[in-house]
Structures are given as C-alpha cells and as structure tokens.
Enzyme design. Structure first.
Site, PDB file in Angstrom:
ATOM      1  N   CYS A  73     -10.610  -1.507   3.967  1.00 58.74           N
ATOM      2  CA  CYS A  73     -10.200  -2.621   4.808  1.00 58.74           C
ATOM      3  C   CYS A  73     -11.283  -3.578   5.042  1.00 58.74           C
ATOM      4  O   CYS A  73     -12.521  -3.630   4.651  1.00 58.74           O
ATOM      5  CB  CYS A  73      -9.973  -2.151   6.136  1.00 58.74           C
ATOM      6  SG  CYS A  73      -8.505  -0.725   5.997  1.00 58.74           S
ATOM      7  N   ARG A  91      -5.833  -4.512   6.399  1.00 60.48           N
ATOM      8  CA  ARG A  91      -5.710  -3.090   5.842  1.00 60.48           C
ATOM      9  C   ARG A  91      -5.398  -3.148   4.594  1.00 60.48           C
ATOM     10  O   ARG A  91      -4.455  -3.931   4.054  1.00 60.48           O
ATOM     11  CB  ARG A  91      -4.805  -2.493   6.806  1.00 60.48           C
ATOM     12  CG  ARG A  91      -4.873  -0.954   6.351  1.00 60.48           C
ATOM     13  CD  ARG A  91      -3.827  -0.166   7.149  1.00 60.48           C
ATOM     14  NE  ARG A  91      -3.664   1.156   6.767  1.00 60.48           N
ATOM     15  CZ  ARG A  91      -2.586   1.819   6.669  1.00 60.48           C
ATOM     16  NH1 ARG A  91      -1.373   1.628   6.855  1.00 60.48           N
ATOM     17  NH2 ARG A  91      -3.060   3.252   6.399  1.00 60.48           N
ATOM     18  N   LEU A  92      -6.234  -2.297   3.886  1.00 61.53           N
ATOM     19  CA  LEU A  92      -5.919  -1.876   2.582  1.00 61.53           C
ATOM     20  C   LEU A  92      -5.243  -0.385   2.711  1.00 61.53           C
ATOM     21  O   LEU A  92      -6.138   0.498   2.961  1.00 61.53           O
ATOM     22  CB  LEU A  92      -6.881  -1.810   1.409  1.00 61.53           C
ATOM     23  CG  LEU A  92      -6.509  -1.310   0.071  1.00 61.53           C
ATOM     24  CD1 LEU A  92      -5.699  -2.048  -0.684  1.00 61.53           C
ATOM     25  CD2 LEU A  92      -7.982  -1.225  -1.095  1.00 61.53           C
TER      26      LEU A  92
END
Length: 611
Positions: A2, A50-51
C-alpha cells in the site's frame, strides 16, 4: 502492499484539513489502486491507498481500534509471521474481525506497544496514532524494504511512503540543498538522508516517536557481528532450512503470485523452491524474465556479463516446470521519454540507472497484467558475497566503498564531468564520500579474534547490507509499486541476513566460488548449468538504436540552453562530448544521466540552494 501518508500537528484540528490530506493520499494511488481511505481526529490525520493482497474484502484502512481511546493505523507491507502472532494474540484475549495482517499489527500494538516491532518478520512501514497518549509512531522494517519519509512541520510532522506525498502538502517546497545534491551524485546511501531539504527517511529497524514533548528516534534492530559456531556442513543445512521457511511464508497471498527469473543463481533458487512448495498444493509456479529484441544475436560479452540470460532461464523453466513467459522489450520502448518520465516520477529523483530502470519498470508493468505478487532474488549478492568486487584483492583493500573503488581508482570523477567545476568544488564529492565511508566503517565495529582479512571482508559485507542494498531496494520498491505490483525479497529476511553476516568469509567462499553457501544449500534443486553459472548482473540492452535515440534526445535538449537542467550541468561540456563522437560505452551513461536530470526538472521544478 500500500501507500501511506499523514499529518500530525498539535496546534491544529486536522479534521478541517481533509482536502490537503486527500491530495497527499492521491499521490500514492499507484501504490494502492484497489481502495482509498482517510481518517482524521483532532491533531492527527491519516491517508491510505490499498493494494489488496490478503483478506481482499475486509482489510481496508486506515484501521482503528477502541481501547480506552482510539488507536489508528495506516500500514504498508506484509508481515510473514502474522499467523503465529494472531494465534498468540487470540490466546491473550484479542478478538479479530478480519483475516488481514493489518489487524494483527494493530492489535499487536495494543498488546505490546512499540515493542511490537521486534516481533515482526516481514517488510513493512506503518504509522500508529495513539489518542490515549497523543503519540505518533512511525515504524520501518529491519532492512528498509518498505520506504517511509517524514518532514517536521508546524507543531508536528508530515509523513508518507514516498516524498511525493509530503511534497503535495502546500507548506512544503521542493528544495534541494548541497547535502541532498551530494547524495544524488555520489551513489552512496547515508542513513536518514532523503535528499529533499528538511525531509528525513525513517531508518531501517527504527521507530520514530512524536508527542507533545518532541521527536525521538529508537533503533530496535541493528546488524551486529555476533559469533558463528557452526561448521560448514551445519551452516549449509541451516541456510537451506531458512530458505525453505522464508519462501513458504512469502508465497502466502490471496492473489496471483510469480517469481522474477533471470537464470542467475539467486532467482533460480527461489523459482525452484517455490515450484516445490506450490507443487504440494497442486499449483504450478509462474515465472517471468526480461529480454531484449535481438539480444541473443548481438550479445557481446563484457567485464560484467559473460553470458546472456535466456539459455539459463530456459534451463530453469524446463527443470522445474514453471509456467514461464519472457517479456521482450525493444530499443524504442527503452528510450521512450514517457517511460523515462514514469521512472523519474516513481523514484522522485534522477538517481536512476538508465535502461536498467526503464526495462525494470516495463517488466513490472507487463507482469502486473498477470500477477499481483512477485518474489525477487534481490539482495542475495549482498548477503552471500556475490559481486565480482568482493573477490578483487585491489577492491578489498581500497579505502572507499567497494562499488565505487574501480571507477574512482581508474580516474573516474563523481558526477561524470558533466557538472560545472565551481559546483563540483562547492560540493566536494570526494570529501563527502570519504566522510560517509568512515562513518559506515566505524559502525561495523570489531569482533574478538578476527583476523585482519576476515574483519575487512565483514566490513565490506556490512557496507553492502547497510548502504548499497538500500539503493537497490528503494529502486525495486518504487518501480514495482508504480504499477501496483508487490515485490517480495526473501533474501532480506532478517534471520537469514543475521546468520550469514556472522559467518566467516572463509566459509562463505569455502569452495573457491562466489556465494558458496547459497550454491551448496540449493544445488539439489537446480540444473547443473545454473548451479555452475558465474554471476551476471541485471541485463542491459546492447542495441545501438538505443544509444542513437539517446543522442537525438540530448541534441534536442541542447537546443534549449535556457532549460533549468543547465543550472546544474555545463552546457558547453555536454555539447563538446556530443561533438567528439564518442562511442556508446563511455558516453551512454552520461546521456542517460542528463536526460534523467532534465526530466526531473520538468516534473518537480526543484529549487536549488547550493552555496
């Protein structure tokens, strides 16, 4: 993985500053393309991009918990021992509402406070606001895999995964002073130095604490010269045990995974071990390699690269049965100004490595279309002693950083002769490098009973593990996260780093080869060709069309004598080099540097304050 950012100011109510924090957070969109979040209360505001990798639905951030007051977390990274920590916290009475490692970090803080950092195994950078104490904590992993920067401002500070998040704040100007420029031009990585004026980098293995009493820095981990008592056989077995455990942990994800495969020892070991472990789950490991159009036909061996990668990549792929794909790039892709612009924007600085950076970004971009998480062999050379200069007696005795010894010893000049004589005299890069080197050597300390040669080789290892590797880790993080790809680096697991660092140099080279311990620990899973292959660095294009494209772009730049890059670089010197018609070998890296700096000025308009 992230992107995080935030602002704490004890003199302001930051709930009224949502627009500014949103702008800071937006700069991290590439690091977290899946979701955005913002939290603010009183003097603190956090942003998050966010990832999603673990618990795709519920692991949103910033994440908060109530425990006699609000504790908020914005977190980037992966904690590989989160399952064990979660089990321990559950036994201690904590109740979880997600399956994410983020919540483990948050509840770990509620249980152990700042001591949580010492319990984590992984790559991470995070911020915690504890309203009960009105205290901010900034925490970074031991090896510095995940970046984190801060900037004292007002009655508090700003922070972010990358400088661009901090530079997005209206109270911060993009200023470069002499010390920052010295860092840019000397290819050293001084701990804490962030190049941009007033900005600092949270050092690896460090917790930075801010409260109303001020700012404090605490090192919770450092690389130390402990005693090694295992013999060669036991050491090889222990290295293999660690590698098996590390790869198993780092394959955990709820998204597609892969391995970056170059056909070298490091990436091949990871690919083979991952293939074995995934086979137990009835999965096939996916691998990717970078190559260049026509590279095999025009390849010419040089001092660094004696063989092309492709045949060895094929041997590993066939040996382990990976689902493999080559990402083939051409010179037009590599020289594309838009690609260079993306690289400089990703790194925030013109500190790149020319086509090595451009090809890595393009490789990551192609992989991201198929996978979200990749394992990389980065740092094995630093851990096990793989670079050629580790084994060069002249470099071993050089009174400077080993990766600079050959270039400076051959009469090379920091800055490459492109910068004005007055500027170089003001910066005194030679003095800067000497001072940085002396500081690093002093940190390495001594170990009782060590021979002079063993001490020297341990110091060289220390320099690589605390200076050189940080340059490479920063590069890999920025270029991978620029396309939303999470790259994990198993060889940076602190348990492996500590164990091998304490191993005597004679044992690290027990068979007369580079990386003897790694070769012996994994020989059984490798094809013979790769197990015996000599170290070859990340590939570089040899296509003359790439050099021709660089020349054309620099010629175009020279027409605009008013370009701000010539506030740093000497227009006449550059024009003379171009007119001399030098070959690609000496001139190409200089042209790449010129274009990188020019692109940086176009993107950031840095204000130079060089006295």
């Amino acid at each position: 993985m992230c992107g995080i950012t935030g602002w704490v100011d004890f003199g302001r109510d930051l709930t009224a500053e949502r627009e500014t924090v949103e702008a800071m957070t937006a700069t991290m969109a590439c690091r977290g393309p899946d979701a955005a979040g913002l939290w603010a209360a009183g003097p603190a505001a956090f942003g998050h991009r966010r990832l999603a990798v673990i618990d795709l639905e519920l692991g949103t951030q910033p994440m908060t918990a109530e425990a006699g007051g609000t504790v908020a977390l914005t977190y980037s990274g992966e904690v590989y021992n989160f399952a064990e920590l979660r089990a321990e916290l559950t036994r201690r009475g904590h109740r979880f509402t997600t399956a994410s490692d983020t919540e483990v970090v948050l509840r770990g803080y509620l249980e152990w406070g700042a001591g949580l950092a010492e319990r984590l195994n992984g790559m991470y950078a995070f911020a915690i606001w504890d309203s009960r104490e009105e205290r901010l904590l900034l925490v970074r992993d031991r090896m510095g895999i995940k970046p984190l920067y801060y900037f004292p401002h007002g009655e508090g500070l700003l922070f972010g995964s990358e400088p661009k998040a901090i530079l997005a704040h209206p109270g911060v100007r993009p200023v470069i002073e002499a010390d920052g420029l010295r860092e840019l031009l000397s290819f050293t990585k001084n701990p804490g130095q962030a190049v941009w004026s007033g900005m600092r980098e949270v050092e690896p293995g460090t917790v930075v604490t801010l409260d109303r009493q001020g700012l404090r820095v605490h090192r919770y981990w450092r690389l130390e010269a402990g005693e090694h008592t295992d013999d060669v056989g036991v050491t090889v077995e222990r290295v293999r045990e660690l590698l098996d455990d590390i790869v198993r942990r780092q394959l955990v994800a709820d998204v597609p995974r892969c391995v970056l495969l170059s056909g070298g020892l490091d990436s091949s070991v990871l690919t083979a071990l991952a293939a074995r472990q995934l086979a137990d789950q009835d999965e096939q490991v996916r691998s990717f390699a970078v190559d260049f159009a026509g590279h095999a036909e025009r390849f010419v061996a040089d001092q660094s690269r004696s063989t092309p990668d492709a045949p060895y990549v094929r041997d590993v792929h066939e040996h382990v049965g990976s689902l493999h794909q080559d990402i083939v790039l051409d010179s037009g892709d590599l020289a594309d100004p838009a690609v260079r612009r993306a690289v400089v924007a990703a790194r925030d600085l013109p500190s790149g490595l020319g086509d090595l950076d451009n090809s890595l970004l393009l490789l990551f971009r192609a992989i991201r279309e198929r996978s979200t998480v990749a394992l990389s062999g980065e740092s094995a050379d630093e851990v096990f002693g793989g670079y050629a200069w580790f084994h060069d007696p002249v470099v071993q005795q050089a009174d400077t950083f080993p990766w600079l010894a050959r270039r400076l010893g051959a009469g090379g000049r920091p800055g490459g002769g492109l910068f004005s004589g007055h500027l170089m005299s003001t910066l005194d890069l030679g003095g800067h490098i000497r001072d940085s080197y002396a500081t690093a050597v002093a940190e390495a300390g001594t170990r009782a009973g060590e021979s002079e040669h063993e001490r020297r080789m341990r110091v060289i290892s220390y320099l690589h593990l605390t200076r050189f590797v940080r340059v490479l880790l920063d590069r890999k993080d920025r270029l991978s996260m620029a396309v939303g790809l999470e790259v994990r680096v198993p060889f940076c697991d602190h348990r492996l780093v500590e164990y091998v660092y304490r191993t005597p140099w004679a044992m690290k080279t027990f068979d007369g080869r580079e990386k003897s311990l790694l070769r012996a620990a994994a020989r059984d899973v490798l094809p013979v060709s790769v197990a015996e292959r000599v170290k070859s660095p990340y590939p570089s294009t040899q296509d003359p069309k790439y050099f021709e494209a660089l020349r054309e772009q620099v010629e175009d730049l020279l027409v605009n004598r008013a370009h701000p890059v010539f506030d740093l670089m000497d227009h006449g010197s550059l024009k003379g080099l171009m007119a001399a018609g030098e070959t690609a070998s000496p001139l190409r890296p200089l042209l790449e540097r010129v274009l990188n700096f020019a692109t940086w000025f176009d993107l950031y308009s840095p204000e130079l304050r060089i006295r």
